[in-house]
Design a protein around this motif. Structure first.
Motif, PDB file in Angstrom:
ATOM      1  N   ASN A  81     -10.898 -28.065  19.038  1.00 44.92           N
ATOM      2  CA  ASN A  81     -10.744 -29.534  18.531  1.00 44.92           C
ATOM      3  C   ASN A  81     -11.631 -29.612  17.531  1.00 44.92           C
ATOM      4  O   ASN A  81     -11.404 -30.669  16.723  1.00 44.92           O
ATOM      5  CB  ASN A  81     -10.848 -30.409  19.642  1.00 44.92           C
ATOM      6  CG  ASN A  81      -9.877 -30.490  20.708  1.00 44.92           C
ATOM      7  OD1 ASN A  81      -8.666 -30.072  20.610  1.00 44.92           O
ATOM      8  ND2 ASN A  81     -10.097 -31.179  21.961  1.00 44.92           N
ATOM      9  N   ALA A  97      -3.246 -31.234  19.401  1.00 43.76           N
ATOM     10  CA  ALA A  97      -4.805 -31.990  19.479  1.00 43.76           C
ATOM     11  C   ALA A  97      -5.397 -32.119  18.019  1.00 43.76           C
ATOM     12  O   ALA A  97      -5.776 -33.008  17.627  1.00 43.76           O
ATOM     13  CB  ALA A  97      -5.510 -31.094  20.543  1.00 43.76           C
ATOM     14  N   GLN A  98      -5.334 -30.865  17.171  1.00 41.69           N
ATOM     15  CA  GLN A  98      -6.167 -31.098  16.035  1.00 41.69           C
ATOM     16  C   GLN A  98      -5.490 -32.064  14.975  1.00 41.69           C
ATOM     17  O   GLN A  98      -5.934 -32.730  14.376  1.00 41.69           O
ATOM     18  CB  GLN A  98      -5.981 -29.347  15.528  1.00 41.69           C
ATOM     19  CG  GLN A  98      -7.038 -28.651  16.159  1.00 41.69           C
ATOM     20  CD  GLN A  98      -6.743 -27.009  15.807  1.00 41.69           C
ATOM     21  OE1 GLN A  98      -5.599 -26.658  15.771  1.00 41.69           O
ATOM     22  NE2 GLN A  98      -7.792 -26.498  15.245  1.00 41.69           N
TER      23      GLN A  98
END
Length: 280
Positions: free
Chosen positions: A250, A223-224
Motif C-alpha cells: 500500500n 488497493a494502490q
C-alpha cells in the motif's frame, strides 16, 4: 521523498504527511502494535487512532519503541462520540493522552456529531460546547491541530458558524464510488483539509472489476489504485492493513492515474456492495 513522507499543510501551517495509516478494527495489544511497527518500518509517518478503537495504548507503544523522534511521527486521535459536554470532552482527552503517552497529540478530532447509538441525531447545541473544549485543548499546546470526523453538512456548518477557532480538518468515509461530494465541498469552503478513511471500503472494493482493470493497466493492486485516487483528488487517505506485505504494498504509490482513469473512476457508483455508510 515518497507519498508517505510528502506533506500537505493544515490551515494553521502544521505539516501533515499526505498518507496516513489507519488502525480502525485492528485489535489492541500485539496485533495493533505489530501493525503500527510494520507501518513505521515501511515509511509511514502518520498514524490514525481513536479512543473508540481501544488501541491507543498499543499505537503509542509502537511509536515510542520505533526509535523515531517524536516530531517525525504525526499521530491523530479522536474524542469519543458519546462525550457531548465540556467536562466529558476534557476527561476523554486526558484519557487519550494517558493511553498514548506521547507527550502531545498532533491532531485531535471529534469522532462523530452524535453518539454511535443515535446515528443521525441532532446534537448541534452539544457540539458547540464540545468544540469550546476542543479550542481550549488546542490552546493548551497539547495538540497541534483540531478538527471533526463524520460530520454532515448541517453539523459541520453549525460548528464553523459558532467556532472561535475553525476546524482544521474533516475526516470522513471516502472511496471510489462514494465520495460524499457535498460534505467535501462544504469542508473545503470552510478551509479544512479532507481525510478519507476506509479508502478500500473495508475490503469490499477489492473485487470491483472496473477498478481491477485500471489496476492491471498500471501493474498495481486495486488497493494502490484506491489510495492513489484519493491523493489525486486531494483527499488524504488512511488505508488500514495488518499484514506486513499489504502494509508495504500500500506504500508503493509512485505511479499516476491518467486523466481518463480518473474520469472512469469518478463515474463509478455502487463499487462496494455490502459496505455500510453513515446516516446523514
Amino acid at each position: 521523498m515518497t507519498a508517505l513522507t510528502e506533506t500537505w499543510q493544515l490551515p494553521n501551517g502544521v505539516a501533515i504527511p499526505q498518507v496516513g495509516f489507519g488502525t480502525w478494527q485492528i485489535p489492541a495489544g500485539e496485533t495493533a502494535q505489530a501493525a503500527v511497527t510494520a507501518a513505521l518500518e515501511a515509511g509511514y509517518r502518520h498514524i490514525d487512532t481513536a479512543w473508540q478503537y481501544k488501541n491507543e495504548a498499543s499505537v503509542g507503544a509502537a511509536v515510542r519503541a520505533s526509535g523515531l523522534p517524536r516530531d517525525q511521527v504525526f499521530v491523530t486521535s479522536k474524542l469519543p462520540a458519546h462525550a457531548k459536554d465540556y467536562d466529558a470532552a476534557m476527561a476523554a482527552f486526558h484519557e487519550s493522552m494517558t493511553n498514548l503517552d506521547l507527550g502531545y497529540i498532533d491532531m485531535y478530532l471529534i469522532h462523530a456529531p452524535w453518539p454511535w447509538a443515535e446515528l443521525g441525531a441532532d446534537y448541534r447545541k452539544q457540539n458547540r460546547e464540545v468544540w469550546r473544549a476542543m479550542e481550549d485543548i488546542y490552546e493548551s499546546g497539547k495538540v497541534r491541530a483540531i478538527g471533526i470526523s463524520n460530520f454532515n453538512v448541517r453539523d459541520l456548518t453549525d460548528v464553523v458558524d459558532h467556532a472561535r477557532i475553525a476546524p482544521m480538518a474533516l475526516q470522513l468515509q471516502y472511496y471510489i464510488g462514494f465520495t460524499e461530494d457535498a460534505i467535501v465541498s462544504a469542508a473545503r469552503k470552510a478551509g479544512m483539509l479532507v481525510e478519507g478513511f476506509s479508502p478500500l471500503a473495508t475490503g469490499f472494493l477489492l473485487n470491483n472489476p472496473a477498478v481491477q482493470a485500471i489496476a492491471d493497466a498500471h501493474h498495481v493492486s486495486v488497493a494502490q489504485v484506491a489510495i492513489r485516487y484519493c491523493l489525486q483528488n486531494q483527499v488524504l487517505p488512511l488505508p488500514k492493513a495488518t499484514s506486513p506485505a499489504h502494509i508495504q504494498a500500500n506504500a508503493q504509490l509512485d505511479f499516476t492515474l491518467t486523466a481518463d482513469d480518473m474520469v472512469t473512476l469518478d463515474g463509478l457508483t455502487d463499487t462496494a456492495p455490502g459496505e455500510d455508510h453513515n446516516v446523514y
